[in-house]
Enzyme design. Structure first.
Site, PDB file in Angstrom:
ATOM      1  N   CYS A 107       0.848  -1.164   0.000  1.00 48.49           N
ATOM      2  CA  CYS A 107       0.000   0.000   0.000  1.00 48.49           C
ATOM      3  C   CYS A 107       0.900   1.236   0.000  1.00 48.49           C
ATOM      4  O   CYS A 107       1.592   1.496   0.986  1.00 48.49           O
ATOM      5  CB  CYS A 107      -0.863  -0.050   1.261  1.00 48.49           C
ATOM      6  SG  CYS A 107      -1.913   1.339   1.447  1.00 48.49           S
ATOM      7  N   GLY A 108       0.949   1.925  -1.126  1.00 51.03           N
ATOM      8  CA  GLY A 108       1.901   3.027  -1.295  1.00 51.03           C
ATOM      9  C   GLY A 108       1.575   4.250  -0.461  1.00 51.03           C
ATOM     10  O   GLY A 108       2.434   4.802   0.239  1.00 51.03           O
TER      11      GLY A 108
ATOM     12  N   GLU B  94      -9.964   0.625  -6.765  1.00 55.07           N
ATOM     13  CA  GLU B  94      -9.084  -0.271  -6.019  1.00 55.07           C
ATOM     14  C   GLU B  94      -9.744  -1.593  -5.665  1.00 55.07           C
ATOM     15  O   GLU B  94     -10.896  -1.623  -5.229  1.00 55.07           O
ATOM     16  CB  GLU B  94      -8.631   0.390  -4.706  1.00 55.07           C
ATOM     17  CG  GLU B  94      -7.532   1.399  -4.900  1.00 55.07           C
ATOM     18  CD  GLU B  94      -6.969   1.857  -3.571  1.00 55.07           C
ATOM     19  OE1 GLU B  94      -6.882   1.038  -2.630  1.00 55.07           O
ATOM     20  OE2 GLU B  94      -6.625   3.042  -3.473  1.00 55.07           O
ATOM     21  N   ARG B  95      -8.963  -2.628  -5.806  1.00 54.30           N
ATOM     22  CA  ARG B  95      -9.347  -3.951  -5.311  1.00 54.30           C
ATOM     23  C   ARG B  95      -9.699  -3.836  -3.822  1.00 54.30           C
ATOM     24  O   ARG B  95      -8.921  -3.305  -3.042  1.00 54.30           O
ATOM     25  CB  ARG B  95      -8.164  -4.900  -5.506  1.00 54.30           C
ATOM     26  CG  ARG B  95      -8.368  -6.289  -4.959  1.00 54.30           C
ATOM     27  CD  ARG B  95      -7.140  -7.152  -5.191  1.00 54.30           C
ATOM     28  NE  ARG B  95      -5.988  -6.722  -4.406  1.00 54.30           N
ATOM     29  CZ  ARG B  95      -4.841  -7.408  -4.305  1.00 54.30           C
ATOM     30  NH1 ARG B  95      -4.686  -8.544  -4.962  1.00 54.30           N
ATOM     31  NH2 ARG B  95      -3.852  -6.948  -3.577  1.00 54.30           N
TER      32      ARG B  95
ATOM     33  N   GLY C 246      -0.686   2.371  -7.403  1.00 57.90           N
ATOM     34  CA  GLY C 246      -1.304   2.568  -8.721  1.00 57.90           C
ATOM     35  C   GLY C 246      -0.597   3.656  -9.521  1.00 57.90           C
ATOM     36  O   GLY C 246      -0.406   3.526 -10.737  1.00 57.90           O
TER      37      GLY C 246
HETATM   38  O1  ZDP Z   1      -3.991  -3.974  -3.703  1.00 61.55           O
HETATM   39  C1  ZDP Z   1      -5.006  -3.621  -3.077  1.00 61.55           C
HETATM   40  O2  ZDP Z   1      -5.870  -4.451  -2.740  1.00 61.55           O
HETATM   41  C2  ZDP Z   1      -5.167  -2.148  -2.746  1.00 61.55           C
HETATM   42  N1  ZDP Z   1      -6.541  -1.838  -2.450  1.00 61.55           N
HETATM   43  C3  ZDP Z   1      -4.283  -1.879  -1.571  1.00 61.55           C
HETATM   44  C4  ZDP Z   1      -4.198  -0.428  -1.229  1.00 61.55           C
HETATM   45  C5  ZDP Z   1      -3.355   0.332  -2.244  1.00 61.55           C
HETATM   46  C6  ZDP Z   1      -3.264   1.793  -1.917  1.00 61.55           C
HETATM   47  N2  ZDP Z   1      -4.360   2.578  -2.298  1.00 61.55           N
HETATM   48  C7  ZDP Z   1      -1.966   2.447  -2.351  1.00 61.55           C
HETATM   49  O3  ZDP Z   1      -1.842   3.650  -2.130  1.00 61.55           O
HETATM   50  O4  ZDP Z   1      -1.058   1.789  -2.841  1.00 61.55           O
HETATM   51  C8  ZDP Z   1      -3.336   1.978  -0.495  1.00 61.55           C
END
Ligand code: ZDP
Length: 292
Positions: free
Chosen positions: A83-84, A227-228, A239
């Site tokens: 999660c970035g 988002e997943r 992303g």
């Molecule tokens: O890969 C997933 O299931 C994402 N929903 C995780 C969260 C990614 C996030 N929005 C980011 O910033 O990389 C937090």
């Protein structure tokens, strides 16, 4: 008597966001198991019946060679690898916890964080921004994972049929899986309608995060994301990194670019020296409380 901030009655939390991608942070440093179940995380993330958030992030003791461990539960209770935006928030949260423990940080301060996507290193900068060494992008289709295949086993510029329409997509993993589509007009995409159909498409065995990118110039991209496990969010750090990589692979943008998300801009660089992706952006504390 409770240990740390955990009592029988209540669990302390802090609320942070990175460009409006918001998380509930929990100090889980005193135990190896998560202090919340996925069901509790779903309730905490509910914007009407809970605290509200795109996910819950836990800071746990580090594994050998790392300072801490980060684990995340999406607002649907599923656990992503990385999660970035969340790891920028985590770096600020750790600095706040260490300061409360009597060891204030003096930026620049780097932490090595164990994640399900391997060790990731955020650095707190003097200006309050956080730069994260996000590691190397994963381009092998089977490892992303996607069943879309192409030359050299990469899924670059592949046709994906969604909702009786053909989309030209590029897939990249930043530890978690992303499917990127370049479009003329990102604002015109009906995210709530099309997002879930990408997320649950049979080409993506672990589901997928979906980005729609409008190229404004070679160093400026506009992005919208589904988002997943969380749906439409205001920002997604992994992303933004995956989208910059996809833009470079398809010769649409330079290796350094600003990615503008609904919540604001991130600066992304895919280094041609070490093949790693570097993300710089803000992370801010909003409030703290105790959940009964
Ligand atoms: O890969 C997933 O299931 C994402 N929903 C995780 C969260 C990614 C996030 N929005 C980011 O910033 O990389 C937090």
């Amino acid at each position: 008597m409770g240990r740390g901030n955990h009592t029988e009655m209540a669990i302390a939390f802090s609320k942070y966001h990175g460009l409006g991608n918001d998380f509930v942070l929990v100090d889980n440093r005193h135990q190896a198991d998560l202090m919340l179940t996925p069901e509790q995380a779903i309730k905490w993330c509910d914007r009407n019946f809970g605290i509200g958030g795109d996910g819950v992030i836990f800071v746990l003791p580090g594994s050998p060679g790392t300072d801490y461990t980060m684990r995340i539960l999406n607002s649907d209770g599923s656990e992503p690898e990385m999660c970035g935006n969340g790891i920028r928030c985590l770096a600020k949260f750790i600095a706040d916890l260490e300061t409360a423990d009597g060891t204030p940080t003096a930026p620049p301060q780097a932490y090595t964080i164990h994640t399900l996507a391997g060790p990731i290193t955020p650095t707190l900068q003097r200006d309050g921004q956080v730069t994260v060494d996000m590691g190397e992008p994963i381009l092998t289709a089977g490892a992303i994972p996607t069943t879309l295949t192409a030359a050299a086993d990469r899924a670059i510029g592949q046709t994906l049929s969604v909702d009786q329409q053909d989309w030209v997509v590029t897939c990249v993993s930043m530890g978690n899986p992303h499917c990127i589509t370049f479009v003329k007009d990102a604002a015109a995409i009906d995210l709530a309608a099309i997002g879930p159909k990408f997320e649950h498409h049979s080409a993506f065995p672990q589901r997928i995060n979906t980005e729609f990118i409008e190229v404004m110039s070679r160093n400026y991209l506009k992005m919208r994301v589904w988002e997943r496990g969380a749906g439409a969010t205001l920002a997604c750090g992994t992303g933004a990194c995956a989208s910059l990589v996809a833009g470079v692979l398809t010769e649409r943008c330079d290796r350094t670019a600003t990615v503008e998300l609904p919540g604001g801009p991130l600066l992304i660089e895919w280094s041609d020296v070490d093949n790693r992706v570097y993300m710089t952006g803000p992370a801010d504390k909003v409030f703290a409380g105790k959940m009964e």
